[in-house]
Design an enzyme around this catalytic site. Structure first.
Site, PDB file in Angstrom:
ATOM      1  N   SER A  59      55.384  56.254  32.349  1.00  0.00           N
ATOM      2  CA  SER A  59      55.386  57.557  31.691  1.00  0.00           C
ATOM      3  C   SER A  59      56.686  58.308  31.931  1.00  0.00           C
ATOM      4  O   SER A  59      57.103  58.499  33.084  1.00  0.00           O
ATOM      5  CB  SER A  59      54.205  58.375  32.219  1.00  0.00           C
ATOM      6  OG  SER A  59      54.379  59.749  31.962  1.00  0.00           O
ATOM      7  N   GLY A  60      57.298  58.773  30.851  1.00  0.00           N
ATOM      8  CA  GLY A  60      58.493  59.586  30.988  1.00  0.00           C
ATOM      9  C   GLY A  60      58.226  60.886  31.717  1.00  0.00           C
ATOM     10  O   GLY A  60      59.011  61.306  32.574  1.00  0.00           O
ATOM     11  N   LEU A  61      57.112  61.554  31.384  1.00  0.00           N
ATOM     12  CA  LEU A  61      56.750  62.786  32.064  1.00  0.00           C
ATOM     13  C   LEU A  61      56.557  62.547  33.552  1.00  0.00           C
ATOM     14  O   LEU A  61      57.091  63.274  34.397  1.00  0.00           O
ATOM     15  CB  LEU A  61      55.474  63.374  31.452  1.00  0.00           C
ATOM     16  CG  LEU A  61      54.804  64.510  32.237  1.00  0.00           C
ATOM     17  CD1 LEU A  61      55.718  65.721  32.351  1.00  0.00           C
ATOM     18  CD2 LEU A  61      53.476  64.889  31.601  1.00  0.00           C
ATOM     19  N   ASP A  71      60.594  67.075  31.819  1.00  0.00           N
ATOM     20  CA  ASP A  71      60.515  66.054  30.772  1.00  0.00           C
ATOM     21  C   ASP A  71      61.242  66.571  29.535  1.00  0.00           C
ATOM     22  O   ASP A  71      60.650  66.908  28.520  1.00  0.00           O
ATOM     23  CB  ASP A  71      59.043  65.741  30.465  1.00  0.00           C
ATOM     24  CG  ASP A  71      58.899  64.578  29.484  1.00  0.00           C
ATOM     25  OD1 ASP A  71      59.831  63.763  29.372  1.00  0.00           O
ATOM     26  OD2 ASP A  71      57.842  64.490  28.838  1.00  0.00           O
ATOM     27  N   ASP A  98      57.808  54.284  28.299  1.00  0.00           N
ATOM     28  CA  ASP A  98      58.037  55.464  27.473  1.00  0.00           C
ATOM     29  C   ASP A  98      59.542  55.689  27.422  1.00  0.00           C
ATOM     30  O   ASP A  98      60.137  56.239  28.357  1.00  0.00           O
ATOM     31  CB  ASP A  98      57.316  56.656  28.112  1.00  0.00           C
ATOM     32  CG  ASP A  98      57.525  57.958  27.373  1.00  0.00           C
ATOM     33  OD1 ASP A  98      58.193  57.945  26.320  1.00  0.00           O
ATOM     34  OD2 ASP A  98      57.041  58.995  27.862  1.00  0.00           O
ATOM     35  N   ASP A 100      61.204  57.647  25.397  1.00  0.00           N
ATOM     36  CA  ASP A 100      61.537  58.861  24.648  1.00  0.00           C
ATOM     37  C   ASP A 100      62.092  58.460  23.276  1.00  0.00           C
ATOM     38  O   ASP A 100      61.541  57.600  22.631  1.00  0.00           O
ATOM     39  CB  ASP A 100      62.511  59.733  25.441  1.00  0.00           C
ATOM     40  CG  ASP A 100      61.870  60.346  26.674  1.00  0.00           C
ATOM     41  OD1 ASP A 100      60.630  60.448  26.704  1.00  0.00           O
ATOM     42  OD2 ASP A 100      62.587  60.718  27.613  1.00  0.00           O
ATOM     43  N   GLU A 127      60.030  57.285  20.326  1.00  0.00           N
ATOM     44  CA  GLU A 127      59.459  58.362  19.512  1.00  0.00           C
ATOM     45  C   GLU A 127      60.499  58.904  18.543  1.00  0.00           C
ATOM     46  O   GLU A 127      61.706  58.908  18.840  1.00  0.00           O
ATOM     47  CB  GLU A 127      58.917  59.476  20.396  1.00  0.00           C
ATOM     48  CG  GLU A 127      59.964  60.220  21.193  1.00  0.00           C
ATOM     49  CD  GLU A 127      59.353  61.253  22.114  1.00  0.00           C
ATOM     50  OE1 GLU A 127      59.633  62.462  21.904  1.00  0.00           O
ATOM     51  OE2 GLU A 127      58.610  60.866  23.048  1.00  0.00           O
ATOM     52  N   LYS A 133      65.066  65.378  23.771  1.00  0.00           N
ATOM     53  CA  LYS A 133      63.678  65.673  23.416  1.00  0.00           C
ATOM     54  C   LYS A 133      63.088  66.661  24.408  1.00  0.00           C
ATOM     55  O   LYS A 133      63.659  66.913  25.481  1.00  0.00           O
ATOM     56  CB  LYS A 133      62.848  64.379  23.381  1.00  0.00           C
ATOM     57  CG  LYS A 133      62.728  63.580  24.695  1.00  0.00           C
ATOM     58  CD  LYS A 133      61.741  64.115  25.750  1.00  0.00           C
ATOM     59  CE  LYS A 133      60.316  64.203  25.285  1.00  0.00           C
ATOM     60  NZ  LYS A 133      59.582  62.936  25.522  1.00  0.00           N
ATOM     61  N   ASN A 135      59.077  67.618  26.062  1.00  0.00           N
ATOM     62  CA  ASN A 135      57.708  67.115  26.149  1.00  0.00           C
ATOM     63  C   ASN A 135      56.877  67.628  24.970  1.00  0.00           C
ATOM     64  O   ASN A 135      56.967  68.794  24.571  1.00  0.00           O
ATOM     65  CB  ASN A 135      57.073  67.577  27.466  1.00  0.00           C
ATOM     66  CG  ASN A 135      55.680  67.011  27.648  1.00  0.00           C
ATOM     67  OD1 ASN A 135      54.708  67.569  27.161  1.00  0.00           O
ATOM     68  ND2 ASN A 135      55.586  65.890  28.342  1.00  0.00           N
ATOM     69  N   SER A 136      56.057  66.746  24.420  1.00  0.00           N
ATOM     70  CA  SER A 136      55.305  67.034  23.204  1.00  0.00           C
ATOM     71  C   SER A 136      54.377  68.232  23.333  1.00  0.00           C
ATOM     72  O   SER A 136      54.030  68.865  22.322  1.00  0.00           O
ATOM     73  CB  SER A 136      54.471  65.804  22.815  1.00  0.00           C
ATOM     74  OG  SER A 136      55.294  64.688  22.570  1.00  0.00           O
ATOM     75  N   ARG A 170      56.551  55.521  18.000  1.00  0.00           N
ATOM     76  CA  ARG A 170      55.710  56.688  18.272  1.00  0.00           C
ATOM     77  C   ARG A 170      56.007  57.791  17.262  1.00  0.00           C
ATOM     78  O   ARG A 170      57.154  58.220  17.120  1.00  0.00           O
ATOM     79  CB  ARG A 170      55.958  57.172  19.699  1.00  0.00           C
ATOM     80  CG  ARG A 170      55.314  58.493  20.057  1.00  0.00           C
ATOM     81  CD  ARG A 170      55.456  58.724  21.538  1.00  0.00           C
ATOM     82  NE  ARG A 170      55.340  60.119  21.906  1.00  0.00           N
ATOM     83  CZ  ARG A 170      55.374  60.564  23.158  1.00  0.00           C
ATOM     84  NH1 ARG A 170      55.531  59.699  24.154  1.00  0.00           N
ATOM     85  NH2 ARG A 170      55.276  61.855  23.426  1.00  0.00           N
ATOM     86  N   HIS A 201      50.548  60.410  17.847  1.00  0.00           N
ATOM     87  CA  HIS A 201      50.365  61.387  18.921  1.00  0.00           C
ATOM     88  C   HIS A 201      49.816  62.690  18.352  1.00  0.00           C
ATOM     89  O   HIS A 201      50.104  63.049  17.202  1.00  0.00           O
ATOM     90  CB  HIS A 201      51.707  61.645  19.600  1.00  0.00           C
ATOM     91  CG  HIS A 201      51.598  62.127  21.012  1.00  0.00           C
ATOM     92  ND1 HIS A 201      50.444  62.047  21.748  1.00  0.00           N
ATOM     93  CD2 HIS A 201      52.528  62.698  21.837  1.00  0.00           C
ATOM     94  CE1 HIS A 201      50.655  62.534  22.950  1.00  0.00           C
ATOM     95  NE2 HIS A 201      51.896  62.945  23.034  1.00  0.00           N
TER      96      HIS A 201
END
Length: 310
Positions: A59-61, A71, A98, A100, A127, A133, A135-136, A170, A201
């Site tokens: 996980s990137g986060l 993130d 991940d 990104d 993504e 980027k 975080n979503s 993604r 997502h």
């Protein structure tokens, strides 16, 4: 110094291929719903394997949090690669990373993919976001990459690593508020660009738009989801619409943070660890998890080969 890529020739490369094949069976070929567990370091990877998971999500986060970064592409691609190497080395499970947006344009994305491939990674998810980027789940109306430009990133990765990595595209269209039509259109484009699977997502607390996407997409490529926000949805709903893979994307990191916060607070307040010991992992469990017995056996074999046994 020997380049790490050269060190992966021979048997190391075979390990890489087998892990990629294992991830492809989980994400792309399985008729059963599969699950990937988040890992952000060697310990979380080893624990996830011990729990029974068949694959990992780097996980990137979670990796950013473990390094003390946000993130938001504050951690560099080399930070990511180094962290992922420890995850790969600490388990025998295939790792989907991940990535990104690839940390830039097509050239950055293919460099990242090549370096991850050298570290024994099984797959990469890219993504369709703009660099840097965010975080979503932070902020609103995140800008999306141009479809043609992002397809170029996907093609560059595919041309660089071919089938040595599973390539997951993604889609952030629902996150960014562009709606279902845009999400489906992007899925078609990314399929044509060479993606092996689509990760759709959503930040909604309901899975309705995810399920609608799956119904409209008709499994043209396997669908991967991340139910961080719509966690109340029964898993049977994902099976009903033929979702391929569920990623539990940040839960080990969040569990660790909650546990550390509790323990640190108690130790600070009590100025003692006497009451803490029953609630934390015994040292012996950590020694067993990382096979300290094997080290003792190896020392007897290699360090003191002529010493008579007790």
């Amino acid at each position: 110094m020997q380049d790490h890529a050269n060190s992966l020739l021979g048997s190391g490369q075979e390990v890489n291929f087998s892990r990629a094949d294992a991830l492809r069976r989980e994400v792309c070929s399985s008729t059963e719903l599969s699950f990937l567990m988040e890992a952000h370091d060697g310990l979380s990877a080893a624990i996830a394997q011990r729990a029974g998971f068949k694959g990992l999500w780097a996980s990137g986060l979670s990796i950013a949090c473990s390094l003390g970064y946000r993130d938001a592409n504050e951690a560099s691609w080399s930070h990511l690669v180094d962290a992922v190497e420890r995850i790969v080395d600490s388990s025998q499970l295939p790792v989907l990373v991940d990535g990104d947006g690839g940390f830039g344009n097509f050239n950055n994305a293919r460099l990242l993919a090549r370096k991850l491939c050298e570290r024994g990674v099984a797959g990469i998810a890219l993504e369709d976001s703009c660099f840097p980027k965010l975080n979503s789940f932070v902020g609103n109306r995140h800008p999306l990459a141009d479809v043609d430009e992002f397809c170029g990133r996907l093609r560059a990765v595919k041309d660089t690593v071919a089938n040595e990595l599973v390539l997951v595209a993604r889609i952030e269209a629902l996150i960014a508020g562009h709606g279902m039509h845009e999400a489906i259109a992007r899925a078609h484009a990314y399929r044509e660009a060479g993606a092996d699977a689509i990760l759709i997502h959503s930040r909604s607390s309901s899975a309705d738009e995810i399920l609608s996407f799956a119904d409209a997409w008709q499994n043209r490529l396997p669908v991967v989801i991340v139910p961080t926000k719509y966690y109340r949805t029964p898993t049977c709903e994902y099976r009903r619409v033929d979702i391929s893979t569920v990623i539990w994307a940040n839960h080990s990191m969040r569990a660790a943070a909650a546990a550390m916060r509790r323990v640190c607070g108690r130790i600070f307040a009590e100025q003692s660890v006497a009451t803490i010991e029953p609630d934390i992992t015994p040292l012996e469990d950590l020694f067993e998890l990382f096979s300290y017995d094997e080290l003792a056996e190896a020392e007897a074999r290699y360090l003191h080969p002529n010493k008579p046994p007790h």
